[in-house]
Design a protein around this motif. Sequence first.
Motif, short mmCIF file in Angstrom:
data_model
loop_
_atom_site.label_atom_id
_atom_site.label_comp_id
_atom_site.label_asym_id
_atom_site.label_seq_id
_atom_site.Cartn_x
_atom_site.Cartn_y
_atom_site.Cartn_z
N LYS A 46 -5.66 -56.60 -8.80
CA LYS A 46 -6.30 -57.52 -7.88
C LYS A 46 -5.22 -58.45 -7.35
O LYS A 46 -4.49 -59.06 -8.13
N SER A 97 -8.36 -55.45 -3.85
CA SER A 97 -8.72 -55.01 -5.19
C SER A 97 -8.82 -53.49 -5.22
O SER A 97 -9.29 -52.87 -4.27
N ASP A 132 -5.71 -58.99 -16.45
CA ASP A 132 -7.07 -59.20 -15.96
C ASP A 132 -8.03 -59.10 -17.13
O ASP A 132 -8.45 -58.02 -17.52
#
Lengths: 701, 247
Positions: A454, A464, B36
């Motif tokens: 991302k 993304s 992430d």
Amino acid sequence: MGRNGRTGLILAAGVLAGATALADPLLTDHRGTFGLPGLIDMPTAESAPEGMLGASVFRFDGALRISMTFQVTDRLSGAFRYSRVPGIFTGGSALYDRSFDLHYRLLDEKGLRPAIAIGLRDFVGTGIYSSEYVVATKTLTPRLRATAGLGWGRLGSFGSIGSPFGSRPPLDFGEGGKANTDQWFRGPVSPFFGLAYQVNDKLTLKAEYSSDAYALETAAGTFSRDSSINLGFDYAINKSFSVSGYYLYGSQIGLQFNLAVDPRRPPVPSGLETAPLPVRPRPSRLVDAAAWGTDWTGDPEVHPGVQSALATALAKDGQVLESMALSATRVEVRIRNQRYLAYPQAVGRTARTLTRAVPPSVETFVITSVVDGMASSSVTLKRSDIERLESEGSLEILRRAEFSDPLRGPNTGLVATESVYPRFVWALSPYGEVSVFDPDDPLRADVGLQLSGKYEFAPGLILSGAVRKKLLGNLDESTRVSDSTIYHVRSDLVEYQKQGDPGIEHLTLAWYARPAPDIYSRVTVGYLERMYGGISGEILWKPVDSRLALGAEINYVRQRDFDEMFAFRDFDTVTGHASAYYDFGKGFAGQIDVGRYLAGDWGATFTLDREFANGWKVGAFATFTDLSAADFGEGSFDKGIRVTIPVSWTTGKPSVNKVSTVIKPLNRDGGARLYVDGRLYETIRNTHQGDMQIQWGRFWR
Amino acid sequence: MGEILAVSRMSWPGPRCGALLLAMLAALAVSGCGSDTSRTEGTKIALDVAKGLKAKLFSSRKSPAAKPEVDAEALAAIAMDSFPGPLIMARIDKLGTVSAMGEFGRNGATRTFATPQRQTLVFRNGLLVGTRGLGHDLMSADFGPAAELVSRRQAGTYRRTYRFLDGEGIERPVPMACELTPGEPRSFSFAGTRYATLQLAERCESSGLAIVNDYWVTQGGTIAMSRQWIGAALGYVTITLVRENRL
């Protein structure tokens, strides 16, 4: 039974309720073979504790029943079931079927009066378990409960005492999936009864007289009904797991595993985290007047110095300081919360950190939550309230907090924190994909690796993508070919599973913005999902303090090639919806989407969710479109249930992440919506006043 | 913010790419890596659960070897050497923890003490009004005239309220009716200071719940030692004064 019968029942209820005293809801942890509160095959008038989720797997020679249950309200229980009945389908093969049940406790136990419940089994499926009942349960001693009831349909198939409300019309299930209203409470009615005796905290024994003739199973020769008496036990292994064993109809042994999950009882305590920084009060103005001066506003070093120190302190707490505006008496900080599911906790911690970072003359704290680059709500607090109420109940500070739309604030002097943008995150993680309800092989699965990334160029502008590579699995072994007679907008899933390895799961550029106060917008282009690519635009109206939100979305998409790479197939469509969202309070939220679906059919989707303050959600939805039941195929219309579990509930540690699952009995082409990541309502709602107030208890945590 | 002394620290390993490579070799990926967390957290949890299960399955069935009795005096001495501010010693029996806690914040009559891992206890005039970072935390408490009566070593009856979060995270007040009664005098030494105290017992009752907080208070009104209720899940914490003021 038609109208008269039901009215009669309610009248009777009214008469009985006349003698008032406090009545207790009749609760139980014990379930029958259909998953809902019950004896063995027969129901009882009991309910599970409100909010309880259950799952059970029951197996005997006559059937396999996998049930998911939910106690929707104190009185209403619902169940979804997937069952396998051997030998009764065409050609003597097994029938795989899905069914829904509802159970409603009409009356509570009081004095001599038993609790009374009414229920419908398999009322929208293809109807093999279709039955209706009225049942009473009475607590005889604290350990012994007796149940007696009347059943129609399957529950009226043995030992009938007549047909009080006329004959039962034959089941015209067509493609299934319709409520069998014309059958309800019609045809022969039979009594049933039973007992449940709780030996101790762990063990309960059950016995019943069954009014189910098991006609289909007996005819198929898979099963012999030698007796009407069933015996069984429940053994609670712990709070969540129990096992039941049965001796059924004088010929069979049955076994059942039960799981109960109470969203209100997390397996671990919440709050296993670093304690917040305590408030640092300002020196008394009388003692140290100089500290309260505002001459610092003339020093160009102060703003960047404070911002940098604050950004560092907040980063340790999982908060990204995106921008800040500091004046002599007011500070506004714009925060991206990456740690706490409950926004009040993020705001409360930020407020306490601010007391340690900004000069004493600053009395007004404005803490603005930023989601995907959109400033979506501001909480304004007085610093003196923060100092005074740090160790008080959370309601005190809630009464003094003001919620507002950041776009209505002064919006001046905001300085972006350096090095927040551009921002890049990535992950290499395993993924799993499961296919259930395929009659050839009810459980297939793939596992593999997913590489995702991302990149945020600027607030709200996000690139993304994710690619997947399967490692092992058998989803590609399915030989099912879609029998859909309309264009296969969704039902070619198996082709994607077979050919899309490796595949681009999604690759999108999204732009989120705030065009005006109360308005949010999103535009997403690219490979939006596994099966479609194109452009998606959405706009949402949602005032910070409103229970109601309205939205509109329009998409132009083209179907992706089965190989899940860059090519498209020769099908494109315009699909979109107007949506209304409403928070009813008491944990219920509803949504209606009206518009055009992928196959070009027009209609509406109705969704109702039961939401818990800790982030759990259990909901059901149904979509009705102008596509005929025949064109839709099996099931007649699209429907399903969805469950969301917050990660923090399972670990006790703070996390903004949730795990969501949608369970649909069938995946067909009618009423199919586009999947787009980051739809606006779900993106911003937990920063708004309604959600924040419910979770406000965590402000001082 | 005062510097917090480091006595011990448990490390909690994060997901690592090395582990992932290893898992790939085994053709069974159970880990994840990257920046992430929305994508890696699930597998981290799965890994933690698996580790927990493994620990449960493969650890010896014997009850954990009795922990060597913590020498509170020695711990206090180390804490006093490494931390200049006010200090207390806290023992929570249900968690099996003994920790020196340094003063971490002061806001009027409210003082916050923290462990090296930054779990905190919050006191107002010596009475516990909150905990953080322990799980099952006491969110806040009101105690009416209790602190004043305790410091004066006087009897009294009053109402007080504890507040907790329920399983949904909603704040629930637990109101209680309390009676404070003076008991026996007791003298003891700890961390180089001798205290001559009077014990006071605070008995509180709510529907179906009865608790007793004990305070050992000096003539001057200092609570030298106390045993105070945190909540139903955590039980009691025993707090001993190590050093009242900054060096």
